[in-house]
Write a protein that holds these residues in place. Structure first.
Motif, mmCIF file in Angstrom:
data_model
loop_
_atom_site.group_PDB
_atom_site.id
_atom_site.type_symbol
_atom_site.label_atom_id
_atom_site.label_comp_id
_atom_site.label_asym_id
_atom_site.label_seq_id
_atom_site.Cartn_x
_atom_site.Cartn_y
_atom_site.Cartn_z
ATOM 1 N N THR A 91 37.428 -18.496 -1.730
ATOM 2 C CA THR A 91 37.510 -17.133 -2.173
ATOM 3 C C THR A 91 36.772 -16.363 -3.218
ATOM 4 O O THR A 91 36.038 -15.482 -3.162
ATOM 5 C CB THR A 91 39.076 -16.672 -2.431
ATOM 6 N N GLU A 92 36.473 -17.444 -4.212
ATOM 7 C CA GLU A 92 35.453 -16.705 -5.324
ATOM 8 C C GLU A 92 34.143 -16.679 -4.833
ATOM 9 O O GLU A 92 33.340 -15.829 -5.070
ATOM 10 C CB GLU A 92 35.568 -17.743 -6.610
ATOM 11 N N GLN A 93 33.769 -17.751 -4.033
ATOM 12 C CA GLN A 93 32.400 -17.665 -3.311
ATOM 13 C C GLN A 93 32.472 -16.327 -2.335
ATOM 14 O O GLN A 93 31.224 -15.739 -2.415
ATOM 15 C CB GLN A 93 32.133 -18.730 -2.850
ATOM 16 N N PHE A 94 33.311 -16.066 -1.553
ATOM 17 C CA PHE A 94 33.412 -14.972 -0.700
ATOM 18 C C PHE A 94 33.046 -13.395 -1.660
ATOM 19 O O PHE A 94 32.391 -12.799 -1.103
ATOM 20 C CB PHE A 94 34.781 -14.828 -0.207
ATOM 21 N N ARG A 95 33.927 -13.551 -2.659
ATOM 22 C CA ARG A 95 33.650 -12.412 -3.576
ATOM 23 C C ARG A 95 32.319 -12.425 -3.845
ATOM 24 O O ARG A 95 31.760 -11.261 -4.078
ATOM 25 C CB ARG A 95 34.408 -12.594 -4.874
ATOM 26 N N GLN A 96 31.722 -13.325 -4.353
ATOM 27 C CA GLN A 96 30.175 -13.351 -4.813
ATOM 28 C C GLN A 96 29.267 -13.030 -3.730
ATOM 29 O O GLN A 96 28.310 -12.332 -4.008
ATOM 30 C CB GLN A 96 29.782 -14.698 -5.599
ATOM 31 N N LEU A 97 29.708 -13.438 -2.399
ATOM 32 C CA LEU A 97 28.956 -12.932 -1.567
ATOM 33 C C LEU A 97 28.637 -11.644 -1.093
ATOM 34 O O LEU A 97 27.878 -10.808 -0.897
ATOM 35 C CB LEU A 97 29.480 -13.750 0.008
ATOM 36 N N LEU A 98 30.127 -10.780 -1.336
ATOM 37 C CA LEU A 98 30.246 -9.336 -1.160
ATOM 38 C C LEU A 98 29.452 -8.781 -2.185
ATOM 39 O O LEU A 98 28.863 -7.894 -1.989
ATOM 40 C CB LEU A 98 31.805 -8.946 -1.434
ATOM 41 N N LEU A 99 29.326 -9.354 -3.390
ATOM 42 C CA LEU A 99 28.716 -8.657 -4.481
ATOM 43 C C LEU A 99 27.085 -8.719 -4.134
ATOM 44 O O LEU A 99 26.391 -7.861 -4.281
ATOM 45 C CB LEU A 99 28.890 -9.285 -5.877
ATOM 46 N N ILE A 100 26.793 -9.871 -3.788
ATOM 47 C CA ILE A 100 25.326 -10.202 -3.328
ATOM 48 C C ILE A 100 24.900 -8.955 -1.978
ATOM 49 O O ILE A 100 23.936 -8.347 -2.312
ATOM 50 C CB ILE A 100 25.127 -11.482 -2.925
ATOM 51 N N TRP A 101 25.840 -8.909 -1.122
ATOM 52 C CA TRP A 101 25.509 -7.912 -0.110
ATOM 53 C C TRP A 101 25.543 -6.422 -0.610
ATOM 54 O O TRP A 101 24.664 -5.623 -0.054
ATOM 55 C CB TRP A 101 26.550 -8.101 0.865
ATOM 56 N N LYS A 102 26.439 -6.343 -1.533
ATOM 57 C CA LYS A 102 26.547 -4.860 -2.229
ATOM 58 C C LYS A 102 25.105 -4.381 -2.765
ATOM 59 O O LYS A 102 24.522 -3.376 -2.727
ATOM 60 C CB LYS A 102 27.560 -4.838 -3.341
ATOM 61 N N ASN A 103 24.531 -5.491 -3.568
ATOM 62 C CA ASN A 103 23.154 -5.220 -4.133
ATOM 63 C C ASN A 103 21.974 -4.837 -3.069
ATOM 64 O O ASN A 103 20.997 -4.400 -3.604
ATOM 65 C CB ASN A 103 22.838 -6.257 -5.188
ATOM 66 N N LYS A 104 22.131 -5.435 -1.981
ATOM 67 C CA LYS A 104 21.068 -5.230 -0.849
ATOM 68 C C LYS A 104 21.273 -3.940 0.067
ATOM 69 O O LYS A 104 20.310 -3.619 0.727
ATOM 70 C CB LYS A 104 21.160 -6.498 -0.095
ATOM 71 N N ILE A 105 22.558 -3.453 -0.018
ATOM 72 C CA ILE A 105 22.738 -2.365 0.824
ATOM 73 C C ILE A 105 21.719 -1.346 0.799
ATOM 74 O O ILE A 105 21.398 -0.724 1.826
ATOM 75 C CB ILE A 105 24.165 -1.908 0.745
#
Length: 111
Positions: A91-105
């Motif tokens: 779940t912590e990795q999923f959260r990090q993935l969401l943050l990575i995607w947020k920066n690319k939007i």
């Protein structure tokens, strides 16, 4: 993030994310997220599960759903073509993935 990832543009020039095969279905989920506000909403759900406000939480998008639990998050392809239609990530990795995607939007629809 403990998993490798890269970004590329598809034949329609849309920004996409490439993830390792064992978690590749998560790319289908995150690529359906189109705004930073939407990512923030999902991060709040993740945080609430990790902080035990919720026992778990499920989000369903166009072709995938995720089941967020404190330790792990499972993505499921809702219209599977192949046998393997679920992937699991911490779940912590999923959260990090969401943050990575947020920066690319903001780059998503640029040429």
């Amino acid at each position: 993030m403990n998993y490798s990832y890269s970004f590329y543009r598809d034949h329609l020039n849309m920004l996409r994310i490439k993830l390792p095969e064992n978690i590749e279905l998560f790319s289908d989920f995150v690529e359906d997220i189109s705004t930073e506000d939407e990512v923030d909403e999902y991060i709040t759900y993740v945080d609430n599960v990790m902080n035990e406000v919720y026992e778990n939480y499920e989000i369903q998008l166009n072709i995938t759903s995720v089941s967020i639990n404190k330790e792990s998050t499972i993505v499921k392809d809702l219209f599977p073509i192949e046998e393997n239609h679920t992937n699991t990530i911490e779940t912590e990795q999923f959260r990090q993935l969401l943050l990575i995607w947020k920066n690319k939007i903001p780059e998503r629809f640029k040429e």
